[in-house]
Design an enzyme around this catalytic site. Structure first.
Site, PDB file in Angstrom:
ATOM      1  N   LEU A 167      -1.180  23.208 -90.340  1.00  9.99           N
ATOM      2  CA  LEU A 167      -0.198  23.222 -91.722  1.00  9.99           C
ATOM      3  C   LEU A 167      -0.089  24.563 -92.416  1.00  9.99           C
ATOM      4  O   LEU A 167      -1.116  25.134 -92.678  1.00  9.99           O
ATOM      5  CB  LEU A 167      -0.355  21.941 -92.525  1.00  9.99           C
ATOM      6  CG  LEU A 167      -0.607  20.693 -91.950  1.00  9.99           C
ATOM      7  CD1 LEU A 167      -0.970  19.698 -92.976  1.00  9.99           C
ATOM      8  CD2 LEU A 167       0.661  20.376 -91.159  1.00  9.99           C
ATOM      9  N   HIS A 173       5.117  23.242 -94.119  1.00  6.06           N
ATOM     10  CA  HIS A 173       4.852  21.831 -94.284  1.00  6.06           C
ATOM     11  C   HIS A 173       4.549  21.132 -95.529  1.00  6.06           C
ATOM     12  O   HIS A 173       4.828  20.233 -95.975  1.00  6.06           O
ATOM     13  CB  HIS A 173       3.428  21.536 -93.420  1.00  6.06           C
ATOM     14  CG  HIS A 173       3.734  21.960 -91.833  1.00  6.06           C
ATOM     15  ND1 HIS A 173       3.110  22.896 -91.331  1.00  6.06           N
ATOM     16  CD2 HIS A 173       4.551  21.377 -90.857  1.00  6.06           C
ATOM     17  CE1 HIS A 173       3.292  22.843 -90.036  1.00  6.06           C
ATOM     18  NE2 HIS A 173       4.108  21.896 -89.894  1.00  6.06           N
ATOM     19  N   GLN A 183       6.986  16.761 -75.479  1.00  3.84           N
ATOM     20  CA  GLN A 183       7.954  17.642 -75.869  1.00  3.84           C
ATOM     21  C   GLN A 183       7.482  19.211 -75.351  1.00  3.84           C
ATOM     22  O   GLN A 183       8.245  19.989 -75.879  1.00  3.84           O
ATOM     23  CB  GLN A 183       8.160  17.631 -77.434  1.00  3.84           C
ATOM     24  CG  GLN A 183       7.079  18.156 -78.352  1.00  3.84           C
ATOM     25  CD  GLN A 183       7.468  18.004 -79.816  1.00  3.84           C
ATOM     26  OE1 GLN A 183       7.164  16.775 -80.175  1.00  3.84           O
ATOM     27  NE2 GLN A 183       7.501  18.893 -80.489  1.00  3.84           N
ATOM     28  N   GLU A 241      14.325  22.772 -92.126  1.00  5.47           N
ATOM     29  CA  GLU A 241      15.564  23.191 -91.829  1.00  5.47           C
ATOM     30  C   GLU A 241      15.382  24.174 -90.692  1.00  5.47           C
ATOM     31  O   GLU A 241      16.157  24.526 -89.905  1.00  5.47           O
ATOM     32  CB  GLU A 241      16.285  23.544 -92.992  1.00  5.47           C
ATOM     33  CG  GLU A 241      17.105  22.254 -93.635  1.00  5.47           C
ATOM     34  CD  GLU A 241      17.801  22.797 -94.768  1.00  5.47           C
ATOM     35  OE1 GLU A 241      17.985  23.900 -95.199  1.00  5.47           O
ATOM     36  OE2 GLU A 241      18.192  21.979 -95.577  1.00  5.47           O
ATOM     37  N   SER A 273       5.818  29.306 -89.254  1.00  3.65           N
ATOM     38  CA  SER A 273       5.691  28.523 -88.277  1.00  3.65           C
ATOM     39  C   SER A 273       4.319  28.579 -87.703  1.00  3.65           C
ATOM     40  O   SER A 273       3.751  29.539 -87.873  1.00  3.65           O
ATOM     41  CB  SER A 273       6.717  28.833 -87.200  1.00  3.65           C
ATOM     42  OG  SER A 273       6.280  28.476 -86.045  1.00  3.65           O
ATOM     43  N   SER A 274       3.888  27.490 -87.169  1.00 13.10           N
ATOM     44  CA  SER A 274       2.657  27.426 -86.739  1.00 13.10           C
ATOM     45  C   SER A 274       2.642  28.486 -85.665  1.00 13.10           C
ATOM     46  O   SER A 274       1.197  28.774 -85.400  1.00 13.10           O
ATOM     47  CB  SER A 274       2.137  25.970 -86.216  1.00 13.10           C
ATOM     48  OG  SER A 274       2.172  25.084 -87.195  1.00 13.10           O
TER      49      SER A 274
END
Ligand code: PAF
Length: 286
Positions: A33, A37, A61, A150, A187-188
């Protein structure tokens, strides 16, 4: 914060909340996270009496050559952050809790068209995996609200369409992208970037901003704008999957008079695939 691994335990807690009349907001994640997040958790906290977060790195995925095994997993740190963010319940299922034994003949959710465009072209099966796991998690949690970032705008659009098409009783809430001071969207996967790549990564957002400026100046030659920005990114060392100007509502290719647009880009820097987008509401026709 309570942590559960089994859907039966999840159900028990959630049923007790429902009996007390509490509303529930749900934030599905794959963990590792970051502040993006945590913004989702904050919005969930504002929205409902109870907040449930899940951490599940969803195998369906990821493509066979993708980073499922390498995806950063930091459950201890994540739990601390979620506790501090006021999350009531963390659902941390094992794979068997989400997917039954017979993964060959299992049921999947398809959101056709939208799922095979943009990122779907480069990651076949990705959105089928996302839609399937999100529906499974919705069925386990039964939230009133579910929060999505988003930054993953195509994912958000796929999920909205699935909710609409399948009449799911959940309200989808979108939350703005959180950016580093350079403009890089959190972003992770940013954890994969080297120091040099990280400095360069912000150029993706700069490209989106330049394209917005061109649109705001009155240009409507969408393909030419896309090609120009793609060339700038390629020159800077990105391998560009796509740089696309689309309609915000359904991600179709816009006509000249369409005013609510979104620019989406996906590009690789070394081994890291970055995605980002910028929404724009144009105010005059050229
Ligand atoms: O955005 C993500 O982290 C994932 O795609 C999601 C929505 C948790 C489904 O696995």
């Amino acid at each position: 914060m309570q942590t559960v691994n089994l859907s039966a335990d999840l159900r028990e807690t959630i049923c007790a909340w429902r009996v007390s009349g509490d509303s529930i907001a749900f934030v599905p994640t794959m963990g590792n996270l970051h502040d993006g997040h945590l913004r989702l958790m904050q919005e969930a906290r504002r929205k409902a009496d109870r907040v449930v977060a899940s951490i599940f790195v969803n195998p369906s995925q990821f493509g066979p050559a993708e980073d499922f095994a390498a995806y950063p997993r930091t459950p201890g740190e994540d739990a601390d952050k979620l506790g501090a963010a006021g999350v009531d319940l963390l659902y941390l299922p094992e794979v068997a809790e989400i997917y039954p034994d017979d993964s060959v003949n299992m049921t999947f959710v398809e959101v056709p068209g939208l799922s095979s465009d943009l990122c779907g072209k480069f990651r076949p099966g990705h959105f089928r995996g996302v839609a399937t796991v999100v529906l499974k998690l919705f069925n386990q949690v039964r939230p009133d609200f579910a929060m999505f970032g988003e930054k993953d705008y195509q994912q958000l659009t796929v999920i909205r369409r699935m909710v609409r098409d399948l009449n799911l009783p959940v309200e989808i809430e979108s939350v703005a992208t959180v950016r580093e001071s350079s403009g890089l969207a959190m972003s992770s996967r940013n954890a994969y970037l080297s120091k040099d790549e990280r400095a360069k990564a912000a150029l993706l957002y700069a490209g989106l901003c330049r394209a917005v400026e061109e649109l705001e100046r009155g240009r409507r030659d969408f393909s030419a704008i896309e090609a120009e920005q793609e060339a700038v990114l390629a020159e800077a060392g990105f391998s560009v999957d796509y740089f696309a100007i689309r309609c915000q509502s359904d991600l179709v290719i816009p006509r000249t008079g369409d005013m609510s647009l979104i620019i989406l880009a996906a590009a690789r820097l070394g081994a890291t695939r970055l995605i980002d987008n910028f929404r724009v509401h144009l105010e005059f026709l050229p």
